[in-house]
Design a protein around this motif. Sequence first.
Motif, PDB file in Angstrom:
ATOM      1  N   GLY A 266       0.812  -1.206   0.000  1.00  0.00           N
ATOM      2  CA  GLY A 266       0.000   0.000   0.000  1.00  0.00           C
ATOM      3  C   GLY A 266       0.847   1.258   0.000  1.00  0.00           C
TER       4      GLY A 266
ATOM      5  N   LYS B 243      -7.760 -10.242  -1.557  1.00  0.00           N
ATOM      6  CA  LYS B 243      -8.161  -8.831  -1.515  1.00  0.00           C
ATOM      7  C   LYS B 243      -8.395  -8.313  -0.108  1.00  0.00           C
ATOM      8  CE  LYS B 243     -11.056  -5.387  -3.573  1.00  0.00           C
ATOM      9  NZ  LYS B 243     -12.206  -4.992  -4.281  1.00  0.00           N
ATOM     10  N   ASN B 244      -9.147  -9.026   0.719  1.00  0.00           N
ATOM     11  CA  ASN B 244      -9.427  -8.544   2.075  1.00  0.00           C
ATOM     12  C   ASN B 244      -8.151  -8.409   2.888  1.00  0.00           C
ATOM     13  OD1 ASN B 244     -12.151  -8.279   1.656  1.00  0.00           O
ATOM     14  ND2 ASN B 244     -12.654 -10.297   2.477  1.00  0.00           N
TER      15      ASN B 244
ATOM     16  N   ASN C 258      -6.135  -5.413   1.770  1.00  0.00           N
ATOM     17  CA  ASN C 258      -6.710  -4.183   2.311  1.00  0.00           C
ATOM     18  C   ASN C 258      -6.328  -3.998   3.778  1.00  0.00           C
ATOM     19  OD1 ASN C 258      -7.900  -3.482  -0.124  1.00  0.00           O
ATOM     20  ND2 ASN C 258      -9.862  -4.424   0.386  1.00  0.00           N
TER      21      ASN C 258
ATOM     22  N   GLU D 217      -4.113  -0.887   5.245  1.00  0.00           N
ATOM     23  CA  GLU D 217      -4.708  -0.018   6.263  1.00  0.00           C
ATOM     24  C   GLU D 217      -4.034  -0.159   7.624  1.00  0.00           C
ATOM     25  OE1 GLU D 217      -8.838  -1.070   6.107  1.00  0.00           O
ATOM     26  OE2 GLU D 217      -9.030  -0.410   4.021  1.00  0.00           O
TER      27      GLU D 217
END
Length: 193
Positions: free
Chosen positions: A9, A172-173, A176, A180
């Motif tokens: 990220g 994906k989860n 994320n 985060e």
Amino acid sequence: MALAVTAYGSKVLREVCEEITPEFEGLNTLIDNMWETMYEAGGVGLAAPQVNKAIRLFIVDTVQVFEGMDEEDKAELFEDEEGIKEVFINARIVEESEEWWADQEGCLSLPDLNGEVERAWSITIEYNDREFNKLTKTFSGYNARVIQHEYDHTEGILYIDHVSGISKRLMKNKLNQIAEGKISPKYRMRFAK
């Protein structure tokens, strides 16, 4: 000193990194800190973007894996090679074999995730070592896999870019959560948010 590992990220993980010269300020300290960071986190490779530096530098230590394998696995994954412990500066892969193989990969920037990635069985790579000697070497098997993984980091590529579409959707989860900062890694990390 162990550094914080840059988490998925973060922008730096998607940058094409810059070449450096022997005069790069703090290079030897950075390399020493990268070794310490990699070992503390339990990795076999680490690229400079993973410690928030967008430069063409990565380290690899497959000796620890090689020494822990039985003879059959060594013959299969290392062929005639042994493990390596090397610093790669300004590396460029100049040749890949036509033979490819799939295996599971993980990444310190994406803790607790792994996926199947196809890589060239052997590669020829030009690079500078820690003393800035210019080298051209060919690596195969597990050594080549780890080098390709770390080299990708200097090109702004993550191993998840190579996994199948369905695998990436399943991740994906978790991706994320990593982006985060909603994870509890076993080593110090730097999150984008």
